[in-house]
Design an enzyme around this catalytic site. Structure first.
Site, mmCIF file in Angstrom:
data_model
loop_
_atom_site.group_PDB
_atom_site.id
_atom_site.type_symbol
_atom_site.label_atom_id
_atom_site.label_comp_id
_atom_site.label_asym_id
_atom_site.label_seq_id
_atom_site.Cartn_x
_atom_site.Cartn_y
_atom_site.Cartn_z
ATOM 1 N N TRP A 1 -8.960 -0.012 -2.276
ATOM 2 C CA TRP A 1 -8.783 1.422 -2.058
ATOM 3 C C TRP A 1 -10.105 2.173 -2.194
ATOM 4 O O TRP A 1 -10.381 3.101 -1.435
ATOM 5 C CB TRP A 1 -7.718 1.973 -2.994
ATOM 6 C CG TRP A 1 -6.358 1.520 -2.597
ATOM 7 C CD1 TRP A 1 -5.531 0.675 -3.272
ATOM 8 C CD2 TRP A 1 -5.667 1.844 -1.379
ATOM 9 N NE1 TRP A 1 -4.368 0.461 -2.559
ATOM 10 C CE2 TRP A 1 -4.428 1.159 -1.400
ATOM 11 C CE3 TRP A 1 -5.977 2.649 -0.285
ATOM 12 C CZ2 TRP A 1 -3.505 1.258 -0.366
ATOM 13 C CZ3 TRP A 1 -5.054 2.749 0.754
ATOM 14 C CH2 TRP A 1 -3.833 2.062 0.704
ATOM 15 N N ASP B 1 -9.373 8.871 -7.922
ATOM 16 C CA ASP B 1 -8.077 8.552 -7.325
ATOM 17 C C ASP B 1 -7.214 7.944 -8.427
ATOM 18 O O ASP B 1 -7.383 6.780 -8.791
ATOM 19 C CB ASP B 1 -8.274 7.564 -6.167
ATOM 20 C CG ASP B 1 -6.967 7.116 -5.527
ATOM 21 O OD1 ASP B 1 -5.884 7.508 -6.022
ATOM 22 O OD2 ASP B 1 -7.027 6.354 -4.539
ATOM 23 N N LYS C 1 4.193 6.642 -6.800
ATOM 24 C CA LYS C 1 4.088 5.636 -7.852
ATOM 25 C C LYS C 1 4.623 6.186 -9.174
ATOM 26 O O LYS C 1 5.622 5.703 -9.687
ATOM 27 C CB LYS C 1 2.643 5.164 -7.975
ATOM 28 C CG LYS C 1 2.090 4.595 -6.653
ATOM 29 C CD LYS C 1 0.641 4.201 -6.750
ATOM 30 C CE LYS C 1 0.065 3.879 -5.377
ATOM 31 N NZ LYS C 1 0.684 2.714 -4.734
#
Length: 367
Positions: free
Chosen positions: A102, A178, A202
């Site tokens: 990511w 993030d 999430k």
């Protein structure tokens, strides 16, 4: 109806209590005679829902008054573009700590939009199984900010420190993070960051929403040519309602915040529960020659636990039998293979107990 244990990395498990409340309010929200998803986002009823969600989030994370909380769309992936668009208007270069897939995607987007991005440190040389130390981070002389991914969802690598963001000339630049996989899983010192963003699917709520927390002094550093929907300033001034927001996802996020406050007792208690869950699973892996986890112990994620079998030929059987036992979505990401158990807030401790018991039984029978 049977509820199985869901270990999916995202969209992930939601608290049963939240789903039950949403079910009760689905057709008739608090006597209004309509569903939340049918409400105008400009109505007084929905504005109250949105304002309460923000207030609860601010309380949970002790968000300082000089930070704006934005509920927007496009997921964390859109923020790969939104962050540089919002922070590079005064020049300089985006800097990154690369610790997995990511983070690498965020780097690629900054390079695509602005032609360059500086990798201040990377774990690529070791296959992203051990993170660089804070002392390894070397910002460029023109660094405008440092972007980090403290928890890599796919690889299961987590930072064990909060990176410094100071250039060689002594200038401290904003730290951008993030936090999609870890937000609300424990206490967070928001004041240490310039920008925090997190995809909802999430620990916040269902997919379709992304949370951004941005410090006030960073609202006016945007690139002039930036799309208006990406603008933190515009979103803040419009109460996150430049256009029609993801109203139902926002509402459900608010229910999750309320659950965390009232049912769990806040993020401090949640952190204790999450530590127990991860501790049980890692202990089971480490006690076995049949299972293994590739990540350096200091960098093991509490949220995403990858593991492999000593005999990879048994992985298909493991996954099929686990699903039959009500243990869902344990297959690892397609880029790394193996298994992965995501232990987000809504995954109960009983789910980990059931997984550990299944792993022991499978090893006894097939090891």
């Amino acid at each position: 109806m049977t509820r199985h244990y869901n270990f999916c990395a995202g969209p992930a498990a939601l608290p049963t209590a939240v789903l039950e409340r949403a079910q009760r309010e689905m057709l008739d929200y608090q006597g209004r005679g309509l569903s939340v998803m049918e409400m105008s986002h400009r109505s007084s009823e929905y504005v109250a829902i949105a304002e309460q969600a923000e207030a609860d989030l601010r309380e949970l994370l002790a968000v300082p008054d000089n930070y704006r909380v934005l509920f927007t769309q496009g997921g964390a992936t859109q923020q790969f573009a939104a962050v540089p668009y919002n922070l590079l208007g005064h020049g300089g270069q985006a800097n990154f700590l690369e610790t997995g897939i990511w983070g690498k995607k965020a780097i690629k987007e900054a390079q695509h939009l602005f032609g360059r991005a500086h990798i201040a440190a990377s774990s690529a040389s070791n296959g992203h199984v051990e993170a660089p130390r804070d002392s390894d981070i070397a910002l460029s002389d023109d660094a405008a900010y440092l972007h980090v991914t403290p928890n890599e969802t796919i690889g299961g690598l987590a930072l064990d420190y909060l990176p410094s963001a100071r250039r060689a000339d002594g200038v401290e630049v904003p730290l951008v993070a993030d936090l999609s996989s870890t937000i609300l899983s424990g206490p967070l010192d928001v004041s240490r960051y310039g920008v925090i963003y997190a995809g909802a699917q999430k620990n916040i709520g269902p997919a379709g929403l992304v949370l951004v927390i941005v410090r006030d002094d960073l609202l006016d550093r945007a690139v002039d040519s930036m799309p208006s929907l990406f603008s933190y300033r515009a979103l803040a001034e419009a109460g996150s309602m430049i256009n029609t927001p993801a109203t139902y996802s926002w509402y459900l996020a608010g229910l999750v915040f309320d659950w965390l406050k009232r049912d769990i007792g806040g993020v401090d208690v949640m952190a204790e529960i999450n530590a127990r869950k991860a501790g049980k699973l890692y202990a089971a892996i480490d006690a076995s020659d049949f299972y293994s986890n590739p990540i350096a112990k200091r960098n093991r994620s509490q949220m995403n636990v990858p593991f492999v079998l000593a005999d990879s030929a048994l992985e298909g059987d493991f996954l099929r039998e686990a699903e039959a036992a009500g243990l869902l979505n344990l297959k690892g990401h397609r880029s790394v293979g193996g298994m992965r158990a995501s232990l987000y807030n809504a995954v109960p401790e009983a789910a980990v107990d059931a997984l550990v018991a299944f792993m022991s039984d499978f090893e006894t029978r097939r090891g």
